[in-house]
Design a protein around this motif. Structure first.
Motif: not given
Length: 398
Positions: A367-385
């Protein structure tokens, strides 16, 4: 050059022709001063080098620390008809993945490290140009652009700033400044770019870059989607409205969401048409003159004299929390609907906390990997956690 210059590059050429020997930009550390003629010459050299290996409207990522070289690279990309992408060190990988530049601008000293960094990305093979080693180029013909063409992308978010936007905001910033010399933020910062690069070119005022100096516009309201500066008390050269949840104006003195309209409001988000339409294309019912409004997501008050007071900033790492939450919730079927929350943390970064659906136990880390990928792909943002909680009927983290 046209009688009425419509881009920073045209204005720079005019400054160099009219006052070439006078100082344009000064850096306190290290001590460097560029005259208008020197700046114009170096910008032309970079533009000519770029023109040989790129096509107009392609994108150029600037991986250069705040310095004269950074400014030269930025203006050189614009003069070559490219879309500049200032990319800070904290989110370079996500910016390059989202913007897909055709070329990367660096300095000779950093080229080896930049190549090693690029080799770690999924898409390698970028051309790399050292802007401090290109030869002078006399007789270079500037690539024509229109005011509505995108000049650069601002991250996070990939805000598309046009040539007209940055000129308008520099002129608006000039109205808020009563002195002739400006101490600027770094040029990669949205306000720093307007104050430290665009404003001196537009007004002819010299500018000094000194990171230890106080903020030149304390208490001012800055929004990347409006290029940078909106108001220092009273809005400058643009309109501000305070609206309720239904998008209707509230009486003076009442708190509501801040909406902005003016020539400085950017064109939208790069490759995010649905979100762009929602954020940049709001209408206020009953307006005498229908116009597009930018929804800032921030809370504020306009008093009877039209002065703006911001009462709450709702951005998380440059994004609206509800946008990040919606993306996170849709990233994996194991996430319970309406159970994600996005928070800002120090350093301009974001954390997403979410809850799994009842009885669902996905593989650890999925789930964490999926969320990180989705946020990066759509918003260009790397989540801290990303914090994944079990259903509220259980306990602990997953």
């Amino acid at each position: 050059m046209r009688e009425d210059p419509m881009t920073l590059s045209e204005l720079l050429a005019g400054r160099a022709a009219a006052a070439g020997s006078t100082p344009a930009l000064t850096w306190a550390r290290p001590a460097v001063t560029l005259t208008w003629a020197e700046l114009d010459r170096r910008v032309t050299a970079v533009a000519a080098a770029l023109r040989r290996v790129t096509e107009p409207r392609q994108r150029a990522a600037i991986l250069i620390e705040p310095s004269p070289d950074h400014v030269v690279a930025f203006l050189g990309a614009l003069r070559a008809g490219l879309v500049a992408i200032p990319a800070g060190p904290e989110r370079r990988a996500s910016v390059l993945a989202d913007a897909e530049p055709s070329i990367v601008l660096a300095t000779a000293a950093t080229v080896p490290a930049i190549r090693r960094f690029l080799a770690t990305l999924d898409t390698c093979g970028h051309r790399v140009l050292a802007v401090d080693t290109v030869p002078d180029a006399s007789g270079f013909a500037e690539v024509p652009v229109t005011p509505s063409d995108v000049a650069y992308l601002q991250y996070p978010g990939g805000v598309m700033v046009t040539h007209a936007n940055v000129l308008a905001n520099a002129r608006q910033a000039a109205q808020a400044l009563g002195h002739t010399a400006v101490v600027s933020r770094p040029p990669g910062d949205p306000l720093g770019l307007v104050l430290g690069v665009a404003l001196p070119i537009v007004t002819g005022r010299p500018v000094v870059h000194d990171a230890s100096a106080p903020d030149p516009l304390p208490g001012c309201y800055v929004v990347a989607e409006a290029t940078a500066l909106v108001a220092c008390g009273h809005p400058a050269g643009q309109q501000v409205a305070i609206v309720d949840r239904a998008g209707r104006r509230v009486p003076a003195g009442d708190v509501g969401e801040i909406w902005v309209s003016g020539p400085n409001v950017a064109r939208g988000y790069w490759r995010r048409p649905e979100e762009s339409a929602r954020v940049f294309c709001a209408l206020i019912p009953g307006d005498d003159e229908p116009r597009w409004w930018l929804r800032t997501g921030d809370q504020g008050v306009l008093n009877a004299s039209g002065e703006l007071c911001v009462t709450g900033r709702n951005f998380v790492a440059g994004h609206r929390p509800e946008d990040l939450e919606a993306t996170a919730e849709q990233a994996h079927p194991a996430i319970r609907p309406r159970a994600a929350s996005a928070f800002a943390v120090p350093g301009g970064q974001a954390v997403v906390v979410l809850e799994l659906a009842v009885g669902v136990v996905p593989p650890r880390g999925e789930v964490e990997r999926a969320v990180r990928h989705a946020v990066s792909a759509r918003h260009g943002l790397t989540l801290r956690r990303v914090v994944v909680l079990q259903s509220s009927i259980g306990d602990g983290l997953w």
